[in-house]
Scaffold this motif. Structure first.
Motif, PDB file in Angstrom:
ATOM      1  N   LEU A   1     -45.147  15.760  -1.162  1.00  0.00           N
ATOM      2  CA  LEU A   1     -44.081  16.150  -0.244  1.00  0.00           C
ATOM      3  C   LEU A   1     -43.185  14.936   0.010  1.00  0.00           C
ATOM      4  CD1 LEU A   1     -46.205  18.083   2.414  1.00  0.00           C
ATOM      5  CD2 LEU A   1     -44.594  19.096   0.772  1.00  0.00           C
ATOM      6  N   VAL A   2     -41.911  15.197   0.327  1.00  0.00           N
ATOM      7  CA  VAL A   2     -41.002  14.106   0.690  1.00  0.00           C
ATOM      8  C   VAL A   2     -40.445  14.370   2.084  1.00  0.00           C
ATOM      9  CG1 VAL A   2     -40.421  13.539  -1.702  1.00  0.00           C
ATOM     10  CG2 VAL A   2     -39.026  15.216  -0.482  1.00  0.00           C
ATOM     11  N   MET A   3     -40.125  13.313   2.809  1.00  0.00           N
ATOM     12  CA  MET A   3     -39.621  13.430   4.178  1.00  0.00           C
ATOM     13  C   MET A   3     -38.147  13.006   4.234  1.00  0.00           C
ATOM     14  SD  MET A   3     -42.491  14.289   5.526  1.00  0.00           S
ATOM     15  CE  MET A   3     -41.883  14.525   7.176  1.00  0.00           C
ATOM     16  N   GLY A   4     -37.373  13.701   5.041  1.00  0.00           N
ATOM     17  CA  GLY A   4     -35.966  13.302   5.218  1.00  0.00           C
ATOM     18  C   GLY A   4     -35.280  14.370   6.044  1.00  0.00           C
ATOM     19  N   ASN A   5     -34.029  14.116   6.467  1.00  0.00           N
ATOM     20  CA  ASN A   5     -33.467  15.149   7.351  1.00  0.00           C
ATOM     21  C   ASN A   5     -32.832  16.306   6.570  1.00  0.00           C
ATOM     22  OD1 ASN A   5     -30.538  15.118   7.491  1.00  0.00           O
ATOM     23  ND2 ASN A   5     -30.731  13.120   8.461  1.00  0.00           N
ATOM     24  N   VAL A   6     -32.850  17.476   7.216  1.00  0.00           N
ATOM     25  CA  VAL A   6     -32.469  18.724   6.553  1.00  0.00           C
ATOM     26  C   VAL A   6     -31.032  18.650   6.015  1.00  0.00           C
ATOM     27  CG1 VAL A   6     -32.107  21.195   6.980  1.00  0.00           C
ATOM     28  CG2 VAL A   6     -34.051  20.028   8.033  1.00  0.00           C
ATOM     29  N   GLY A   7     -30.105  18.186   6.875  1.00  0.00           N
ATOM     30  CA  GLY A   7     -28.687  18.158   6.498  1.00  0.00           C
ATOM     31  C   GLY A   7     -28.443  17.326   5.241  1.00  0.00           C
ATOM     32  N   MET A   8     -29.174  16.246   5.121  1.00  0.00           N
ATOM     33  CA  MET A   8     -28.998  15.352   3.958  1.00  0.00           C
ATOM     34  C   MET A   8     -29.359  16.077   2.660  1.00  0.00           C
ATOM     35  SD  MET A   8     -31.221  11.938   3.340  1.00  0.00           S
ATOM     36  CE  MET A   8     -32.713  12.868   3.010  1.00  0.00           C
ATOM     37  N   PHE A   9     -30.487  16.801   2.672  1.00  0.00           N
ATOM     38  CA  PHE A   9     -30.890  17.529   1.460  1.00  0.00           C
ATOM     39  C   PHE A   9     -29.941  18.703   1.199  1.00  0.00           C
ATOM     40  CE2 PHE A   9     -35.266  15.755   2.467  1.00  0.00           C
ATOM     41  CZ  PHE A   9     -35.359  14.946   1.344  1.00  0.00           C
ATOM     42  N   VAL A  10     -29.598  19.464   2.268  1.00  0.00           N
ATOM     43  CA  VAL A  10     -28.737  20.646   2.097  1.00  0.00           C
ATOM     44  C   VAL A  10     -27.382  20.243   1.523  1.00  0.00           C
ATOM     45  CG1 VAL A  10     -27.445  22.412   3.386  1.00  0.00           C
ATOM     46  CG2 VAL A  10     -29.860  22.017   3.890  1.00  0.00           C
ATOM     47  N   ASN A  11     -26.836  19.140   2.008  1.00  0.00           N
ATOM     48  CA  ASN A  11     -25.509  18.716   1.557  1.00  0.00           C
ATOM     49  C   ASN A  11     -25.556  17.784   0.344  1.00  0.00           C
ATOM     50  OD1 ASN A  11     -23.953  20.124   3.580  1.00  0.00           O
ATOM     51  ND2 ASN A  11     -24.884  18.704   5.042  1.00  0.00           N
ATOM     52  N   ASN A  12     -26.733  17.583  -0.193  1.00  0.00           N
ATOM     53  CA  ASN A  12     -26.918  16.750  -1.391  1.00  0.00           C
ATOM     54  C   ASN A  12     -26.295  15.358  -1.232  1.00  0.00           C
ATOM     55  OD1 ASN A  12     -27.867  16.118  -3.925  1.00  0.00           O
ATOM     56  ND2 ASN A  12     -26.067  16.920  -4.991  1.00  0.00           N
ATOM     57  N   ILE A  13     -26.407  14.790  -0.036  1.00  0.00           N
ATOM     58  CA  ILE A  13     -25.832  13.464   0.191  1.00  0.00           C
ATOM     59  C   ILE A  13     -26.587  12.459  -0.675  1.00  0.00           C
ATOM     60  CG2 ILE A  13     -25.336  11.675   1.918  1.00  0.00           C
ATOM     61  CD1 ILE A  13     -25.179  13.923   4.001  1.00  0.00           C
TER      62      ILE A  13
ATOM     63  N   ALA B   1     -37.011  10.382  13.032  1.00  0.00           N
ATOM     64  CA  ALA B   1     -37.336   9.419  11.963  1.00  0.00           C
ATOM     65  C   ALA B   1     -38.745   8.872  12.191  1.00  0.00           C
ATOM     66  CB  ALA B   1     -36.304   8.292  11.964  1.00  0.00           C
ATOM     67  N   ALA B   2     -39.097   8.656  13.467  1.00  0.00           N
ATOM     68  CA  ALA B   2     -40.422   8.102  13.799  1.00  0.00           C
ATOM     69  C   ALA B   2     -41.530   8.969  13.206  1.00  0.00           C
ATOM     70  CB  ALA B   2     -40.583   8.027  15.323  1.00  0.00           C
ATOM     71  N   LEU B   3     -41.473  10.268  13.458  1.00  0.00           N
ATOM     72  CA  LEU B   3     -42.542  11.161  12.993  1.00  0.00           C
ATOM     73  C   LEU B   3     -42.496  11.354  11.487  1.00  0.00           C
ATOM     74  CD1 LEU B   3     -43.315  13.825  15.667  1.00  0.00           C
ATOM     75  CD2 LEU B   3     -43.665  11.386  15.652  1.00  0.00           C
ATOM     76  N   GLU B   4     -41.294  11.287  10.914  1.00  0.00           N
ATOM     77  CA  GLU B   4     -41.174  11.425   9.454  1.00  0.00           C
ATOM     78  C   GLU B   4     -41.787  10.210   8.762  1.00  0.00           C
ATOM     79  OE1 GLU B   4     -37.006  12.310   9.459  1.00  0.00           O
ATOM     80  OE2 GLU B   4     -37.399  14.345  10.176  1.00  0.00           O
ATOM     81  N   VAL B   5     -41.553   9.035   9.293  1.00  0.00           N
ATOM     82  CA  VAL B   5     -42.147   7.823   8.713  1.00  0.00           C
ATOM     83  C   VAL B   5     -43.679   7.849   8.888  1.00  0.00           C
ATOM     84  CG1 VAL B   5     -42.246   5.302   8.895  1.00  0.00           C
ATOM     85  CG2 VAL B   5     -40.056   6.470   8.994  1.00  0.00           C
ATOM     86  N   ILE B   6     -44.134   8.341  10.036  1.00  0.00           N
ATOM     87  CA  ILE B   6     -45.578   8.448  10.265  1.00  0.00           C
ATOM     88  C   ILE B   6     -46.232   9.286   9.160  1.00  0.00           C
ATOM     89  CG2 ILE B   6     -47.278   9.657  11.738  1.00  0.00           C
ATOM     90  CD1 ILE B   6     -45.739   8.583  14.183  1.00  0.00           C
ATOM     91  N   SER B   7     -45.579  10.350   8.740  1.00  0.00           N
ATOM     92  CA  SER B   7     -46.128  11.201   7.676  1.00  0.00           C
ATOM     93  C   SER B   7     -46.369  10.403   6.391  1.00  0.00           C
ATOM     94  CB  SER B   7     -45.139  12.323   7.364  1.00  0.00           C
ATOM     95  OG  SER B   7     -45.660  13.534   7.750  1.00  0.00           O
TER      96      SER B   7
ATOM     97  N   ARG C   1     -49.307   7.984   6.926  1.00  0.00           N
ATOM     98  CA  ARG C   1     -50.585   8.705   6.886  1.00  0.00           C
ATOM     99  C   ARG C   1     -50.919   9.234   5.496  1.00  0.00           C
ATOM    100  NH1 ARG C   1     -52.294  10.731  12.119  1.00  0.00           N
ATOM    101  NH2 ARG C   1     -53.444  12.328  11.021  1.00  0.00           N
ATOM    102  N   GLY C   2     -49.972   9.108   4.556  1.00  0.00           N
ATOM    103  CA  GLY C   2     -50.225   9.581   3.189  1.00  0.00           C
ATOM    104  C   GLY C   2     -50.032  11.078   3.033  1.00  0.00           C
ATOM    105  N   GLU C   3     -49.372  11.722   4.022  1.00  0.00           N
ATOM    106  CA  GLU C   3     -49.127  13.167   3.915  1.00  0.00           C
ATOM    107  C   GLU C   3     -47.925  13.451   3.013  1.00  0.00           C
ATOM    108  OE1 GLU C   3     -50.521  13.789   8.566  1.00  0.00           O
ATOM    109  OE2 GLU C   3     -48.408  13.986   8.029  1.00  0.00           O
TER     110      GLU C   3
END
Ligand code: IPD
Ligand code: CA
Ligand code: CA
Ligand code: CA
Length: 260
Positions: free
Chosen positions: A155-167, A186-192, A195-197
């Protein structure tokens, strides 16, 4: 310089700050809009930043401080010496709307290089710390970095708008991965990732307080941290960021920066 006493103090300040945030959720918050209806600040963002700044000023008056809510009004213009970078609540919109999924973040840098990072997942009660040269910890228990997983196995982490708009061609990473996940913090996304999730955290535009703690914790785990163009991150500037195991990092950089 950084030592055990400093580490111990930061942990105890974060415990106190987290308790205050939890108890604030039982009463009405004072919510103000900053630049838009989704860009909020509450009295608890300001109170938490003031609490941390006052502590740092008391114990380390010669250190520089950068904070999101502008409690310190002198601008930091050079990275020399010890620089503290504070995000008092990361995920303010979640704090207001969900009463969950927000964190407190502190990054410490010396001459522009990461020294230590702290991310407190307040509602889960987990404090993630990373000390460069010593490793990373969840509530003081050492974290072992999970084995390398290629993007197509993870899995990859990042914000929804960035992926949707292909930034910055981020859809190439999203399409290769098993899936993308986002928390709005960002805090919780980096934690993932810690944690190796998930194998990678990507953002096209973060402020220093959004990336500082994650930068330091990921560095303490031997992960690679750069901009999406594979350049070093300047801790004084808004920047794109990618945090990943070094092999995954290269794979992502190739997808994000196609040659033709
Ligand atoms: C925000 C969150 C969000 C990210 C934004 C940040 P804040 O921080 O980390 O996930 O996409 O760019 O500004 O404002 O809640 O501290
Ligand atoms: Ca904010
Ligand atoms: Ca933030
Ligand atoms: Ca914030």
């Amino acid at each position: 310089m950084f030592d055990f006493l400093m580490h111990h103090r930061i942990q105890s300040w974060l415990e106190l700050a987290a308790e205050e945030l939890q108890s604030a959720l039982n009463r009405d918050l004072i919510v103000e809009e900053k630049k838009s209806a989704s860009d909020l600040v509450t009295e608890m963002d300001k109170q938490t930043e003031k609490f941390l700044v006052d502590k740092i000023r008391t114990y380390y008056p010669e250190h520089k401080i950068i904070g999101e809510e502008g409690i310190v009004d002198e601008e930091v213009t050079d990275v020399s010496g010890m620089v503290w970078i504070i995000d008092p609540i990361d995920g303010t919109l979640n704090f207001v709307k969900q009463k969950n999924n927000f964190g407190i973040m502190i990054g410490l840098f010396y001459d522009g290089q990461p020294v230590a990072g702290y991310i407190y997942d307040v509602m889960a009660g987990y404090l993630y710390t990373g000390i460069v040269g010593e490793g990373a910890f969840i509530n003081n228990k050492p974290i072992q970095l999970k084995q390398y997983q290629s993007i197509d196995q993870s899995l990859v982490m990042g914000n929804v708008g960035m992926f949707v708009n292909n930034i910055h061609n981020t859809q190439a990473v999203y399409k290769k991965a098993l899936g993308a996940r986002a928390y709005g913090s960002a805090a919780l996304e980096v934690i993932s990732v810690i944690r190796g999730e998930a194998s990678i955290y990507i953002s096209h535009a973060l402020s220093p307080w959004d990336f500082a703690a994650g930068y330091a914790i990921c560095s303490s785990l031997g992960m690679k941290v750069t901009t999406l163009e594979n350049k070093p991150i300047n801790i004084l500037k808004r920047s794109s960021v990618i945090f990943a195991h070094k092999d995954v990092h290269q794979e992502a950089i190739n997808l994000l920066n196609p040659t033709e």
